[in-house]
Design a protein around this motif. Structure first.
Motif, PDB file in Angstrom:
ATOM      1  N   PHE A  21      -4.545   1.196  20.149  1.00 21.00           N
ATOM      2  CA  PHE A  21      -5.932   0.725  20.118  1.00 21.00           C
ATOM      3  C   PHE A  21      -6.786   1.726  19.331  1.00 21.00           C
ATOM      4  CE2 PHE A  21      -4.061  -1.144  23.883  1.00 21.00           C
ATOM      5  CZ  PHE A  21      -4.526  -2.450  23.859  1.00 21.00           C
ATOM      6  N   PRO A  22      -6.608   1.768  18.011  1.00 16.40           N
ATOM      7  CA  PRO A  22      -7.281   2.808  17.213  1.00 16.40           C
ATOM      8  C   PRO A  22      -8.801   2.671  17.174  1.00 16.40           C
ATOM      9  CG  PRO A  22      -6.221   1.191  15.790  1.00 16.40           C
ATOM     10  CD  PRO A  22      -5.771   0.879  17.184  1.00 16.40           C
ATOM     11  N   ASP A  23      -9.338   1.543  17.642  1.00 18.04           N
ATOM     12  CA  ASP A  23     -10.792   1.377  17.662  1.00 18.04           C
ATOM     13  C   ASP A  23     -11.426   1.997  18.903  1.00 18.04           C
ATOM     14  OD1 ASP A  23     -10.651  -0.098  15.333  1.00 18.04           O
ATOM     15  OD2 ASP A  23     -10.491  -2.010  16.374  1.00 18.04           O
ATOM     16  N   GLN A  24     -10.645   2.547  19.818  1.00 18.56           N
ATOM     17  CA  GLN A  24     -11.169   3.011  21.098  1.00 18.56           C
ATOM     18  C   GLN A  24     -11.211   4.539  21.156  1.00 18.56           C
ATOM     19  OE1 GLN A  24     -12.642   1.072  23.072  1.00 18.56           O
ATOM     20  NE2 GLN A  24     -12.019  -0.822  22.047  1.00 18.56           N
ATOM     21  N   PRO A  25     -12.385   5.129  20.990  1.00 22.85           N
ATOM     22  CA  PRO A  25     -12.480   6.594  20.936  1.00 22.85           C
ATOM     23  C   PRO A  25     -12.165   7.289  22.243  1.00 22.85           C
ATOM     24  CG  PRO A  25     -14.659   5.572  20.867  1.00 22.85           C
ATOM     25  CD  PRO A  25     -13.677   4.469  20.723  1.00 22.85           C
ATOM     26  N   ILE A  26     -12.349   6.605  23.386  1.00 24.89           N
ATOM     27  CA  ILE A  26     -12.128   7.294  24.661  1.00 24.89           C
ATOM     28  C   ILE A  26     -10.690   7.765  24.783  1.00 24.89           C
ATOM     29  CG2 ILE A  26     -11.644   5.120  25.870  1.00 24.89           C
ATOM     30  CD1 ILE A  26     -13.344   8.309  27.281  1.00 24.89           C
ATOM     31  N   LEU A  27      -9.745   7.025  24.222  1.00 25.45           N
ATOM     32  CA  LEU A  27      -8.341   7.424  24.321  1.00 25.45           C
ATOM     33  C   LEU A  27      -8.070   8.703  23.541  1.00 25.45           C
ATOM     34  CD1 LEU A  27      -6.886   3.841  23.994  1.00 25.45           C
ATOM     35  CD2 LEU A  27      -6.571   5.338  25.977  1.00 25.45           C
ATOM     36  N   LEU A  28      -8.635   8.807  22.343  1.00 28.35           N
ATOM     37  CA  LEU A  28      -8.441  10.020  21.549  1.00 28.35           C
ATOM     38  C   LEU A  28      -9.165  11.199  22.196  1.00 28.35           C
ATOM     39  CD1 LEU A  28      -7.141  11.178  19.030  1.00 28.35           C
ATOM     40  CD2 LEU A  28      -9.194  10.562  17.744  1.00 28.35           C
ATOM     41  N   TYR A  29     -10.352  10.946  22.741  1.00 28.79           N
ATOM     42  CA  TYR A  29     -11.103  12.010  23.421  1.00 28.79           C
ATOM     43  C   TYR A  29     -10.304  12.547  24.612  1.00 28.79           C
ATOM     44  CZ  TYR A  29     -14.654  14.311  26.235  1.00 28.79           C
ATOM     45  OH  TYR A  29     -15.344  15.227  27.005  1.00 28.79           O
ATOM     46  N   LEU A  30      -9.796  11.657  25.444  1.00 33.87           N
ATOM     47  CA  LEU A  30      -9.039  12.101  26.616  1.00 33.87           C
ATOM     48  C   LEU A  30      -7.735  12.766  26.216  1.00 33.87           C
ATOM     49  CD1 LEU A  30      -9.672   9.052  28.974  1.00 33.87           C
ATOM     50  CD2 LEU A  30     -10.713  11.322  29.105  1.00 33.87           C
ATOM     51  N   CYS A  31      -7.162  12.339  25.091  1.00 37.96           N
ATOM     52  CA  CYS A  31      -5.975  13.025  24.572  1.00 37.96           C
ATOM     53  C   CYS A  31      -6.310  14.489  24.275  1.00 37.96           C
ATOM     54  CB  CYS A  31      -5.476  12.315  23.322  1.00 37.96           C
ATOM     55  SG  CYS A  31      -4.168  13.185  22.436  1.00 37.96           S
ATOM     56  N   GLY A  32      -7.433  14.693  23.606  1.00 38.41           N
ATOM     57  CA  GLY A  32      -7.849  16.062  23.300  1.00 38.41           C
ATOM     58  C   GLY A  32      -8.112  16.879  24.548  1.00 38.41           C
ATOM     59  N   ARG A  33      -8.788  16.285  25.537  1.00 39.67           N
ATOM     60  CA  ARG A  33      -9.054  17.012  26.782  1.00 39.67           C
ATOM     61  C   ARG A  33      -7.753  17.402  27.475  1.00 39.67           C
ATOM     62  NH1 ARG A  33     -13.991  16.019  29.395  1.00 39.67           N
ATOM     63  NH2 ARG A  33     -13.125  17.374  31.022  1.00 39.67           N
ATOM     64  N   SER A  34      -6.795  16.494  27.495  1.00 37.44           N
ATOM     65  CA  SER A  34      -5.526  16.784  28.167  1.00 37.44           C
ATOM     66  C   SER A  34      -4.729  17.840  27.412  1.00 37.44           C
ATOM     67  CB  SER A  34      -4.697  15.502  28.309  1.00 37.44           C
ATOM     68  OG  SER A  34      -5.320  14.608  29.209  1.00 37.44           O
ATOM     69  N   LEU A  35      -4.758  17.784  26.066  1.00 30.93           N
ATOM     70  CA  LEU A  35      -4.075  18.824  25.290  1.00 30.93           C
ATOM     71  C   LEU A  35      -4.650  20.205  25.596  1.00 30.93           C
ATOM     72  CD1 LEU A  35      -3.576  17.254  21.733  1.00 30.93           C
ATOM     73  CD2 LEU A  35      -1.795  18.017  23.304  1.00 30.93           C
ATOM     74  N   GLY A  36      -5.979  20.263  25.699  1.00 26.05           N
ATOM     75  CA  GLY A  36      -6.607  21.541  26.032  1.00 26.05           C
ATOM     76  C   GLY A  36      -6.143  22.061  27.372  1.00 26.05           C
ATOM     77  N   LYS A  37      -6.055  21.175  28.371  1.00 23.49           N
ATOM     78  CA  LYS A  37      -5.621  21.606  29.697  1.00 23.49           C
ATOM     79  C   LYS A  37      -4.132  21.944  29.720  1.00 23.49           C
ATOM     80  CE  LYS A  37      -9.194  18.989  32.103  1.00 23.49           C
ATOM     81  NZ  LYS A  37      -9.513  17.854  33.009  1.00 23.49           N
ATOM     82  N   ALA A  38      -3.387  21.383  28.755  1.00 17.43           N
ATOM     83  CA  ALA A  38      -1.955  21.670  28.668  1.00 17.43           C
ATOM     84  C   ALA A  38      -1.684  22.974  27.926  1.00 17.43           C
ATOM     85  CB  ALA A  38      -1.227  20.527  27.988  1.00 17.43           C
ATOM     86  N   GLY A  39      -2.731  23.594  27.385  1.00 15.11           N
ATOM     87  CA  GLY A  39      -2.561  24.886  26.724  1.00 15.11           C
ATOM     88  C   GLY A  39      -2.784  24.906  25.237  1.00 15.11           C
ATOM     89  N   ASP A  40      -2.940  23.729  24.616  1.00 10.12           N
ATOM     90  CA  ASP A  40      -3.175  23.677  23.171  1.00 10.12           C
ATOM     91  C   ASP A  40      -4.663  23.467  22.932  1.00 10.12           C
ATOM     92  OD1 ASP A  40      -3.117  23.414  20.445  1.00 10.12           O
ATOM     93  OD2 ASP A  40      -1.478  21.940  20.401  1.00 10.12           O
ATOM     94  N   ALA A  41      -5.425  24.538  23.096  1.00  8.37           N
ATOM     95  CA  ALA A  41      -6.880  24.435  23.060  1.00  8.37           C
ATOM     96  C   ALA A  41      -7.394  24.008  21.687  1.00  8.37           C
ATOM     97  CB  ALA A  41      -7.508  25.773  23.459  1.00  8.37           C
ATOM     98  N   ALA A  42      -6.816  24.561  20.626  1.00 11.41           N
ATOM     99  CA  ALA A  42      -7.316  24.282  19.278  1.00 11.41           C
ATOM    100  C   ALA A  42      -7.126  22.811  18.910  1.00 11.41           C
ATOM    101  CB  ALA A  42      -6.617  25.186  18.266  1.00 11.41           C
ATOM    102  N   GLU A  43      -5.904  22.319  19.087  1.00 15.60           N
ATOM    103  CA  GLU A  43      -5.646  20.923  18.744  1.00 15.60           C
ATOM    104  C   GLU A  43      -6.388  19.986  19.686  1.00 15.60           C
ATOM    105  OE1 GLU A  43      -4.175  17.588  16.689  1.00 15.60           O
ATOM    106  OE2 GLU A  43      -4.478  19.706  16.178  1.00 15.60           O
ATOM    107  N   GLY A  44      -6.501  20.393  20.942  1.00 15.63           N
ATOM    108  CA  GLY A  44      -7.240  19.577  21.887  1.00 15.63           C
ATOM    109  C   GLY A  44      -8.695  19.431  21.483  1.00 15.63           C
ATOM    110  N   ALA A  45      -9.309  20.540  21.080  1.00 14.17           N
ATOM    111  CA  ALA A  45     -10.709  20.488  20.646  1.00 14.17           C
ATOM    112  C   ALA A  45     -10.859  19.654  19.386  1.00 14.17           C
ATOM    113  CB  ALA A  45     -11.221  21.913  20.411  1.00 14.17           C
ATOM    114  N   ARG A  46      -9.878  19.755  18.483  1.00  4.54           N
ATOM    115  CA  ARG A  46      -9.956  18.985  17.233  1.00  4.54           C
ATOM    116  C   ARG A  46      -9.902  17.486  17.514  1.00  4.54           C
ATOM    117  NH1 ARG A  46      -6.978  17.069  12.557  1.00  4.54           N
ATOM    118  NH2 ARG A  46      -5.044  16.958  13.760  1.00  4.54           N
ATOM    119  N   ARG A  47      -9.030  17.087  18.400  1.00  6.89           N
ATOM    120  CA  ARG A  47      -8.902  15.655  18.692  1.00  6.89           C
ATOM    121  C   ARG A  47     -10.121  15.131  19.471  1.00  6.89           C
ATOM    122  NH1 ARG A  47      -2.682  13.732  19.269  1.00  6.89           N
ATOM    123  NH2 ARG A  47      -1.876  15.021  17.580  1.00  6.89           N
TER     124      ARG A  47
END
Length: 975
Positions: free
Chosen positions: A682-708
């Protein structure tokens, strides 16, 4: 929210026939030069260019000018070789070919024009064969084949984008101004532009995610070639996000200054770019010559509204005011906002006097009352309705807000019964009466009154009412019962409509806000699937209301083990759509998502609540895999539980639920993968990409999480509907910083195009409050009200909003003044709000702590006392009123005053209704404010256990364990 009038849909119409291409004739030279200039000018906005010439090697390489001369050679072989070589030179040969086409040699001109025609269609030596085939598809002039060709060319990457730019240039009409003046449904060019805008929006994010900025730039330049507003808004939003607005403006200005047909579309591009810059004078100048589209607001009027130039709008008195939903209300608004107090007061007096005249129609009176209320004249509106004894439901709301409870109850009775108010008005009053009886502690009387109102609607849906009015009243009934905590009663009444033998009643449950949304909020689709599955397998004699109540217990984890087994079996045994039951349930619309996704989501929700986590995860994954996007054109017709609010779909919900489930269990890396997979689907839905970034940050990849998380703000570009839906998710989650950025982007790049914009601005107002930016909150809510004032057919879902929304704006103004240090002005403004709503606790709760911090304790005490006394009097006059006691206790706890009395009130409220979540929340807060962490924590731990998905309860529990007793309510989450 507002109930928007549906937007326009593209209808079939004649396609714009491109000029003949390779092998099909020639193109007029003057038109070709303009198309080339338009192409180069707008491509320059993103630094795009034609493909480079193919370099030839050898000892004697003729120049393009020499080759062009050879096109007129007497030798056929020489002419052929020159033509092939010029074509191989590509873009470098354009000027020489143009000169040959304009020269006097007919043979050279013919051959030159044929080569230029290939270039204009994007046919170059290095054009991929797949692109050549897609060019032929596009030239079919069949709209479906053209849009498929657009999608195919985009999939080819940069070479396809180069070809697509050339192809799109061929569709630009010679009379651009005439096309811009048409409604989109009447212009094949604008419909094609709309499709390009949607397709490009998806592709841009893929390039940005791969850090291919140049490719993203080239893609975005495509949307500037069309005349569709969505694409132009995307273009401006992209350059604003990219930080390249100045360069984009310079390029577009050069095209506009050069004159010719290319100047017209360039002006439209500039309107959007200037607006994003905040260069209002330039934007207005550019918009002055842009044609007006019938049925749409002139661009200049929209710019004046965006800028907030109310004085100019009041002076212009545009024709649109006469066609407005509430013309008097709109005129009053322009005068009020431009500070013309005398003119405003005079017009308000005229509006009231005209409606009070015996000759005024019921519609005139209603419009006058709405217009006065929306401009802060609640007292005038109340007096008018009392004098005319009209709109009894709205009048009851006004009296209840003033805490004139006896007057409200007396509206119908005695002489009024003889006056026989019409059934629709009577139903509106009966619902308010039932609610008021509950508030005053007369629970049994309230339940009886709600039941009588429900029976009146169900047994005689058109008895003196419009069917639409019955639907409005039915939803109001359910909302009132849910808000009062009468959920079992609401379930019974909803089920009666859902399973009625009367198709008219079943139809009312399918359009707009469904009963499942009112009862289950974001779990609406899962609840719907569960309910119908249960009904299909229901034991004989089980009432529909009992089945719906069972759904609630299944979702809250309070159902028995046997009930869970029965439900899971019913859901998984369902074949086909779970909505096909006994022949009398609503049929699924073609736009609805795959029923399998809903069925798996229903099973996952039940299993999760029952703490059967392995099975729940498996069901969530099945639901996500089964989810399919609704076609964009069908989004408004049933694409999800929030389609009626924003005109967007909710089909992505299973992926959000899966990711949230994994994140809630601490599996942040897995959650990130799930959210990313959902976004790819669902590439039109920003909430999914935003939550992906938040989860990446909590998983330890802060830079990529912030970028997403940052890139999520690019997904919507200039699409205000998707941004509004995204903003709702951010506000719901307490993501304050992200919500503030979305609000800025909405105000910079999105336009008030349809009725949905009112709901978008409502969310922007909520986001601003979350960030304590009360000036912006007032601005956004006023923009929402303007949609209602202007657009026929738009109305508030609840009549009470005609009072509460403008009063909320006034409360935002008071808090903005307080934040600016203008304390006396803030107190004066707060007093005006309390005149209309003496029990307005939220305003006082927000202002009292700030006054304490500013050292104005005496003023804080007086403000608190004014509202405390009002609630305390109701509790004293109606000691059985748990609602009044709860209101008083909540106010006292958050203002940290009268805490002993607050404890007494809260304790008695819970004793009266031990199952009330709201009353238990209040008691926990009172304990916390009094310093009793243990009792506060025990109550909140129980609430969090009962609602494990509630982020608010989790944040409250942490606050009670470690926070200071003076700390504010936890509205936001760490970001």
């Amino acid at each position: 929210p507002l109930s928007p009038r549906p937007g326009y849909h593209a209808s079939s119409g004649p396609a714009v026939r491109p000029r003949p291409g390779p092998g099909g004739g020639t193109v007029n030279g003057a038109r070709r030069r303009w198309v080339g200039g338009w192409l180069v000018g707008l491509a320059g906005l993103a630094g795009a260019a034609d493909p480079p010439a193919v370099t030839q090697t050898g000892p004697a390489v003729p120049t393009v000018e020499e080759l062009a001369l050879n096109l007129g050679s007497s030798s056929y072989a020489v002419r052929e070789r020159a033509g092939r070589e010029l074509w191989l030179r590509g873009a470098a040969a354009r000027d020489a070919l143009a000169a040959a086409a304009a020269a006097g040699n007919p043979e050279a001109a013919r051959r030159a024009r044929a080569i230029l025609d290939k270039f204009e269609w994007g046919v170059f030596p290095d054009t991929p064969p797949a692109a050549l085939a897609l060019i032929d598809e596009f030239r079919s002039n069949v709209p479906e084949r053209q849009t498929a060709a657009v999608d195919g060319l985009l999939k080819l990457g940069p070479p396809g984008v180069v070809t697509l730019r050339a192809v799109l240039n061929k569709t630009v009409p010679a009379d651009v101004k005439g096309e811009l003046a048409k409604e989109p449904a009447d212009s094949a060019w604008r419909r094609l532009s709309d499709h390009v805008a949607r397709a490009v929006r998806r592709e841009v994010l893929s390039r940005l995610l791969e850090d291919k900025r140049a490719e993203a730039d080239a893609l975005v330049s495509l949307v500037a070639l069309g005349g569709y507003p969505a694409g132009l808004a995307d273009h401006a939003a992209y350059h604003y996000l990219r930080g390249t607005l100045p360069a984009a403006v310079t390029s577009a200005e050069a095209v506009a200054k050069a004159g010719g047909p290319a100047a017209e579309p360039a002006k439209l591009v500039l309107v959007h770019l200037y607006r994003a810059q905040g260069a209002w004078a330039k934007a207005r100048e550019a918009a002055a010559d842009v044609p007006h589209v019938p049925g749409e607001a002139p661009l200049l009027d929209l710019l004046l509204e965006e800028q907030g130039d109310w004085a100019e709008l009041a002076r212009r008195d545009p024709a649109g005011v006469r066609r407005a939903n509430l013309p008097d209300g709109l005129r009053l608004t322009f005068l009020r906002l431009s500070g013309k107090a005398e003119a405003f007061d005079a017009l308000a007096g005229e509006v009231r006097a005209a409606a009070a005249d015996a000759g005024a129609s019921r519609s005139d009176v209603q419009q006058a009352a709405y217009s006065l209320l929306l401009n802060g004249r609640a007292a005038d509106a109340t007096d008018l309705l009392l004098a005319r004894r009209q709109d009894l439901g709205l009048l009851a709301e006004l009296l209840i807000a003033k805490m004139r409870y006896a007057d409200a109850l007396a509206l119908v009775g005695g002489k009024a019964d003889a006056d026989a108010p019409d059934p629709e008005e009577r139903t509106g009053f009966d619902l308010r009466r039932a609610r008021l009886l509950f508030v005053l502690g007369r629970r049994d009387d309230a339940v009886k009154a709600f039941g009588e109102a429900a029976d009146a609607l169900r047994l005689n849906p058109e008895g003196g009412r419009s069917l639409h009015g019955t639907g409005v009243s039915f939803r109001s009934l359910l909302r009132a019962e849910v808000r009062l905590g009468l959920r079992d009663l609401a379930a019974d009444h909803a089920a009666a409509f859902l399973t009625s033998d009367d198709e008219r009643l079943r139809g009312l449950t399918r359009s707009g806000e469904t009963p499942f949304e009112i009862l289950f909020d974001t779990d609406a689709k899962a609840a719907e699937a569960t309910f119908w599955a249960l009904r299909a397998k229901a034991p004989g004699g089980e009432a529909a209301g009992e089945s719906l109540r069972l759904v609630r217990s299944l979702f809250t984890g309070t159902a028995s083990k046997e009930a869970v087994e029965r439900a899971v079996k019913a859901i998984t045994d369902a074949s086909g759509s779970p909505l096909i039951v006994a022949g009398n349930t609503p049929s699924r619309t073609p736009a609805s998502p795959d029923p399998a996704a809903e069925r798996h989501l229903a099973a996952a929700t039940v299993l999760r609540a029952a703490k059967r986590h392995d099975e729940a995860e498996a069901a969530y994954r099945l639901a996500a895999e089964a989810a399919r996007p609704t076609p964009a054109a069908a989004a408004e017709e049933g694409g999800g539980s929030r389609s009626w609010v924003y005109g967007t779909t909710d089909d992505f919900r299973p992926w959000v639920e899966l990711g949230d489930y994994l994140a809630d269990h601490g599996r942040h890396a897995d959650a990130a993968k799930a959210f990313e997979a959902g976004w790819r689907r669902f590439p039109d839905q920003p909430i999914l990409l935003y939550l992906c970034g938040r989860s990446l940050g909590k998983a330890g990849d802060a830079a990529e999480g912030a970028r997403r998380a940052d890139l999520a703000h690019w997904v919507s570009l200039g699409n205000e509907r998707v941004r509004g839906r995204f903003l709702e998710e951010l506000v719901r989650r307490g993501a304050a910083k992200a919500a503030a950025r979305e609000t800025d982007l909405l105000l910079r790049a999105c336009w008030s195009r349809d009725g949905y914009f009112g709901n978008v601005m409502n969310q922007a107002g909520r986001a601003a409050v979350l960030n304590r930016d009360f000036a912006t909150a007032e601005r956004c809510v006023q923009r929402s009200v303007l949609v209602l004032l202007k657009r026929p057919g738009v109305h508030f879902v609840e009549a009470a909003s005609y009072l509460t929304v403008p009063q909320n704006m006034a409360a935002h103004r008071a808090r903005a003044l307080l934040a600016a240090g203008k304390i006396d002005e803030a107190l004066s403004q707060a007093g005006a709000v309390l005149d209309a709503q003496p029990g307005a606790s939220d305003l006082v709760i927000g202002m009292v702590p700030e006054l304490d911090k500013a050292g104005r304790t005496q003023d804080a005490d007086a403000l608190f006392r004014r509202v405390w006394d009002a609630h305390a009097k109701v509790a004293a006059d109606h000691p059985a009123s748990a609602s009044a006691r709860n209101s008083a206790a909540w106010l006292a706890a958050n203002c940290r005053r009268e805490l002993d009395a607050a404890l007494d009130h809260a304790t008695k409220a819970v004793a009266a209704d031990p199952t009330s979540v709201a009353y238990r929340e209040t008691l926990a807060e009172v304990h916390f404010r009094r310093g009793d962490r243990a009792k506060a924590t025990a109550i909140m731990a129980a609430l969090a256990d009962e609602a494990p998905r509630s982020r608010l309860f989790r944040r409250q529990l942490e606050r009670y364990k470690t926070g200071d007793a003076a700390s504010p309510q936890p509205d936001t989450e760490p970001e």
